[in-house]
Design an enzyme around this catalytic site. Structure first.
Site, PDB file in Angstrom:
ATOM      1  N   ASP A  48       0.847  -1.274   0.106  1.00  0.00           N
ATOM      2  CA  ASP A  48       0.180   0.059   0.036  1.00  0.00           C
ATOM      3  C   ASP A  48       0.925   1.209  -0.023  1.00  0.00           C
ATOM      4  O   ASP A  48       1.835   1.450   0.812  1.00  0.00           O
ATOM      5  CB  ASP A  48      -0.972  -0.031   1.066  1.00  0.00           C
ATOM      6  CG  ASP A  48      -1.876   1.026   1.422  1.00  0.00           C
ATOM      7  OD1 ASP A  48      -2.852   1.050   0.694  1.00  0.00           O
ATOM      8  OD2 ASP A  48      -1.598   2.179   2.153  1.00  0.00           O
TER       9      ASP A  48
ATOM     10  N   GLU B 179       1.624  -0.129  -4.974  1.00  0.00           N
ATOM     11  CA  GLU B 179       0.541   0.761  -5.206  1.00  0.00           C
ATOM     12  C   GLU B 179       1.304   2.042  -5.423  1.00  0.00           C
ATOM     13  O   GLU B 179       1.819   2.687  -4.282  1.00  0.00           O
ATOM     14  CB  GLU B 179      -0.222   0.760  -4.184  1.00  0.00           C
ATOM     15  CG  GLU B 179      -1.524   1.775  -4.542  1.00  0.00           C
ATOM     16  CD  GLU B 179      -2.223   2.603  -3.760  1.00  0.00           C
ATOM     17  OE1 GLU B 179      -3.333   2.958  -3.541  1.00  0.00           O
ATOM     18  OE2 GLU B 179      -1.727   2.658  -2.613  1.00  0.00           O
TER      19      GLU B 179
ATOM     20  N   HIS C 119     -10.662  -0.350  -5.261  1.00  0.00           N
ATOM     21  CA  HIS C 119     -11.665  -0.116  -4.204  1.00  0.00           C
ATOM     22  C   HIS C 119     -11.496   1.445  -3.891  1.00  0.00           C
ATOM     23  O   HIS C 119     -12.166   1.808  -2.921  1.00  0.00           O
ATOM     24  CB  HIS C 119     -11.260  -0.989  -3.106  1.00  0.00           C
ATOM     25  CG  HIS C 119      -9.686  -0.747  -2.389  1.00  0.00           C
ATOM     26  ND1 HIS C 119      -8.665  -0.966  -3.165  1.00  0.00           N
ATOM     27  CD2 HIS C 119      -9.152  -0.089  -1.322  1.00  0.00           C
ATOM     28  CE1 HIS C 119      -7.574  -0.655  -2.565  1.00  0.00           C
ATOM     29  NE2 HIS C 119      -7.819   0.057  -1.518  1.00  0.00           N
ATOM     30  N   ASP C 120     -10.597   2.089  -4.599  1.00  0.00           N
ATOM     31  CA  ASP C 120     -10.424   3.552  -4.158  1.00  0.00           C
ATOM     32  C   ASP C 120     -11.133   4.325  -5.455  1.00  0.00           C
ATOM     33  O   ASP C 120     -11.290   5.508  -5.240  1.00  0.00           O
ATOM     34  CB  ASP C 120      -9.226   4.091  -4.051  1.00  0.00           C
ATOM     35  CG  ASP C 120      -8.369   3.376  -2.976  1.00  0.00           C
ATOM     36  OD1 ASP C 120      -9.035   3.227  -1.853  1.00  0.00           O
ATOM     37  OD2 ASP C 120      -7.135   2.922  -2.890  1.00  0.00           O
TER      38      ASP C 120
END
Ligand code: NOJ
Length: 537
Positions: free
Chosen positions: A204, A261, A326-327
């Site tokens: 992340d 990410e 998901h963002d």
């Protein structure tokens, strides 16, 4: 194929991203869980995917729905137990499905014992420097750094009279990666999962883990206007060095993957995403490039963006292809307003599985799940709460999976944690399974073809029509097999000439009635047709 012709799961396979809270609820609490994922493994195996990536399932107060971890070695009770997780690993592996976890290194939860200790006192505290603390500057915040979720990135701690840094929420204090004791403890946590047999991690916000030691300010309004200037809070040399150490850790085990990410500015800066692949062997195996996500539906613009991504990939590196997560918005909602969304989703599916690179599917994308309108009272995402009514947050793309047309789309027997999209009666897996022409069956066929034909999972990429007049065409080649992919982004018929005087065979078309043999010299492509054409020499 690279690696002596061996099929490498993370490189040639397909990765399916699960948002666990919304996948399948096995115990009727309205939230998805690990036993729920286990129950759906046969579904995933039928779809043909090679790996699942789970958004975080560690113990968490859930202020940012798991991206705020308070114990990296435990499973949050909402998702189940460590035994459930071990069973998931076992069941997934026995179906040849790998398991990738999310790893959040930029910050922990404010309830993590490390932070509790760190904030307990300023002096004689071995964990004080595990986080980033600074004294006020002239009575004010140490600098102008902004939180990605709004407001200042600094929070004042009254009891120790210093500020701590948080790139995201104030409940997500940033770790100090300059501190070697913290680094060792964190790497041990990562290794804990490797020893249990997980197959890799999605890291992340990995390009943000190290910040400028001198606390230099970012240019004013850097987010939108000054992105070309050097930023003090992202892409620091220190982040690259730590990633190299991470790679060494992963390489102690066989066949593991590290996926980064890389949230760059402007969003989808392929050069920066590719820079984290290092020389292709010493850094992350894969990184996300979000540039396709930030493009309008336009063949030329897609072409430019794909070419740009490939141009930056190092020789030994390998791209990833991602259309949603998901963002962000559900991909189908970005394919233009109103008409032809379904047709466009099919063209996009062909693109996803025939480009060079590892495709990622965000759960529900295979049935064209749409953004769900969330009433203010139902908003869960802290970012949505903060910015409503200007922005309602990320919940819209996180709603429960639509399994069937029964109560709550077959996701749960209780009240679901987020509302279910109203279109579930018509749009659900069960229904799409029965329809040969559905998006789901197109995904399934394409995944099958991708696995079967080496040009598609490992071959070179050569553009043939550069997105001119709405058509994008390219070839994928491996040894003596070539597959040509033609995509019509528009609602008009197109006549194209691929300048090859050969008769070739249609391997797949989104228009199933198309005749099997075609001439490449004078090819008519139907509206929104995406076709795979095969030649073997
Ligand atoms: C990126 C994740 O994808 C997002 O969901 C999360 O809120 C932030 N990082 C903070 O961890």
């Amino acid at each position: 194929m690279s690696n002596n012709g061996k099929y490498m799961w993370w490189k040639h396979g397909v990765i399916y991203h699960i948002y666990p809270l919304s996948f399948y609820d096995s115990n009727d609490d309205g939230k998805g869980d690990i036993p729920g994922i286990i129950e759906k493994l046969d579904y995933l195996s039928g779809l043909g995917i090679d790996a699942i990536w789970l958004s975080p399932i560690y113990t968490s107060p859930m202020v940012d729905f798991g991206y705020d971890v308070s114990n990296y070695r435990e499973i949050d009770p909402v998702f189940g137990t460590i035994n459930d997780f071990l069973q998931l690993l076992h069941e997934a592996h026995s179906r040849n499905i790998r398991v990738i976890m999310d790893m959040i290194m930029n910050h922990t939860s404010h309830l993590h014992p490390w932070f509790q200790e760190s904030r307990s006192s300023r002096y004689y505290n071995p964990k004080r420097n595990w986080y980033i603390w600074h004294s006020p500057k002239n009575g004010r915040k140490p600098n102008r750094w902004k939180s990605a979720f709004g407001g200042s990135a600094w929070e004042y701690d009254k009891s120790t009279k210093q500020y701590y840094l948080h790139t995201f929420l104030k409940e997500q204090p940033d770790l100090n990666w300059w501190n070697t004791s913290m680094r060792k403890a964190f790497f041990d946590d990562i290794e804990f999962w490797l020893k249990l047999g997980v197959d890799g991690f999605r890291f992340d916000a990995i390009n943000m883990i190290v910040k400028d030691k001198k606390l230099r300010n970012n240019p004013l309004f850097f987010d939108y206007f000054n992105y070309k200037k050097k930023l003090a809070t992202r892409n620091q040399p220190g982040s690259y060095s730590i990633i190299k150490l991470l790679r060494k850790l992963l390489d102690k085990y066989e066949n593991k993957v590290g996926i980064g990410e890389i949230y760059s500015l402007p969003p989808g800066n392929s050069k920066i995403s590719a820079s984290y692949l290092g020389n292709g062997n010493d850094s992350l195996h894969l990184t996300f490039d979000f540039s396709l996500i930030f493009r309008w539906w336009n063949a030329r613009s897609y072409y430019k963006c794909i070419q740009n991504w490939y141009d930056h990939i190092p020789d030994k590196g390998w791209p990833s292809i991602v259309l949603s997560n998901h963002d962000l918005y559900r991909s189908i909602n970005r394919f233009g307003i109103g008409l032809h969304k379904k047709e466009k989703a099919k063209v996009a599916a062909v693109l996803l599985f025939t480009l060079r690179g590892t495709p990622f599917i965000y759960y529900g994308e295979e049935l064209g799940m749409k953004n769900t309108k969330i009433a203010r009272s139902c908003i869960k995402d802290p970012v949505g709460k903060r910015y409503w009514p200007f922005y309602s947050g990320r919940d819209k793309a996180r709603t429960p999976m639509q399994w069937n047309d029964q109560q709550n789309a077959g996701f749960t027997n209780a009240k679901p944690w987020l509302p279910i999209n109203k279109d579930f009666i018509e749009n659900n897996i069960e229904k799409q399974k029965d329809n040969n022409d559905s998006l789901f069956n197109i995904y399934k066929t394409l995944i099958y073809l991708r696995k079967k034909h080496k040009p598609l999972n490992a071959g070179d990429w050569k553009p043939l029509i550069y997105g001119i007049k709405g058509v994008l065409a390219y070839s994928r080649e491996f040894e003596n097999e070539t597959i040509i992919v033609v995509l019509n982004f528009t609602s008009a018929r197109k006549n194209i000439n691929l300048k090859m005087n050969e008769e070739m065979k249609i391997l797949f078309s989104t228009h199933p009635k198309r005749s099997n043999k075609i001439q490449l010299e004078n090819l008519q492509i139907l509206p929104f047709e995406a076709t795979l054409i095969e030649s073997r020499i």
